[in-house]
Design a protein around this motif. Structure first.
Motif, short mmCIF file in Angstrom:
data_model
loop_
_atom_site.label_atom_id
_atom_site.label_comp_id
_atom_site.label_asym_id
_atom_site.label_seq_id
_atom_site.Cartn_x
_atom_site.Cartn_y
_atom_site.Cartn_z
N PHE A 36 0.95 -1.22 0.10
CA PHE A 36 0.07 0.06 0.03
C PHE A 36 0.72 1.31 0.06
CE2 PHE A 36 -2.41 -3.31 1.91
CZ PHE A 36 -3.74 -3.26 1.17
N LEU A 52 2.62 4.81 1.12
CA LEU A 52 2.88 5.25 2.30
C LEU A 52 2.56 6.58 2.21
CD1 LEU A 52 6.06 3.80 3.45
CD2 LEU A 52 4.06 3.22 4.18
N PRO A 53 2.11 7.68 3.15
CA PRO A 53 1.93 7.17 4.59
C PRO A 53 0.64 6.28 4.61
CG PRO A 53 1.44 9.24 4.52
CD PRO A 53 2.21 9.13 2.98
N TRP A 54 -0.41 6.66 4.07
CA TRP A 54 -1.75 6.14 4.58
C TRP A 54 -2.23 5.47 3.14
CZ3 TRP A 54 -2.31 5.83 9.29
CH2 TRP A 54 -1.62 6.88 9.96
N PRO A 55 -2.53 4.48 3.04
CA PRO A 55 -2.89 3.55 4.15
C PRO A 55 -1.94 2.32 4.46
CG PRO A 55 -3.82 2.61 2.18
CD PRO A 55 -3.23 3.92 1.78
N GLY A 56 -0.66 2.69 4.03
CA GLY A 56 0.39 1.66 4.17
C GLY A 56 0.82 1.71 5.80
N ILE A 57 0.68 2.69 6.30
CA ILE A 57 1.38 2.48 7.90
C ILE A 57 0.02 1.82 8.67
CG2 ILE A 57 1.34 4.01 9.97
CD1 ILE A 57 2.79 5.93 8.28
N ALA A 58 -1.30 2.23 8.18
CA ALA A 58 -2.42 1.50 8.88
C ALA A 58 -2.44 -0.10 8.52
CB ALA A 58 -3.82 2.00 8.31
#
Length: 110
Positions: free
Chosen positions: A27, A29-35
């Motif tokens: 996914f 980064l930063p979102w949704p990869g971190i989630a």
């Protein structure tokens, strides 16, 4: 504590790390990869701790434990498949299945 128990512990750790890698790499980064990178392994660890671990919070029968185990290792194998690593995915699935069958037979005999 036998060799299969050690293998199973290493498989658990590998599955949790695999789910984290998948979340961060599959996914943006930063979102949704971190989630997904944090959430996927946390959910797997939570399910394992609640139902599958030796000191599980909820006592379930051997089939309920197997269901949690199959879901965790299948998710990790599918994560590797999604990352374009089918050899790692199949190897993980086969080793986890054989180890799970050996452990399941031991639990049913007890």
């Amino acid at each position: 504590m036998g060799p299969n128990d050690i293998l199973r512990f290493l498989l658990e750790i590998f599955a949790f790390v695999s789910l984290g890698l998948w979340g961060f790499l599959a996914f943006p980064l930063p979102w949704p990869g971190i989630a997904f990178g944090i959430g996927a392994p946390v959910l797997a660890i939570l399910a394992w701790a609640l139902f599958r671990s030796p000191k599980a919070v909820f006592r379930v029968d051997v089939f309920g434990k197997a269901l949690v185990e199959v879901a965790t290792f299948s998710a990790a194998a599918l994560a590797w498949w999604d990352l374009g690593q089918p050899i790692v995915a199949v190897a993980l699935a086969v080793v986890a299945a054989v180890s799970g069958i050996i452990n399941g037979l031991k639990e049913l005999a007890a």
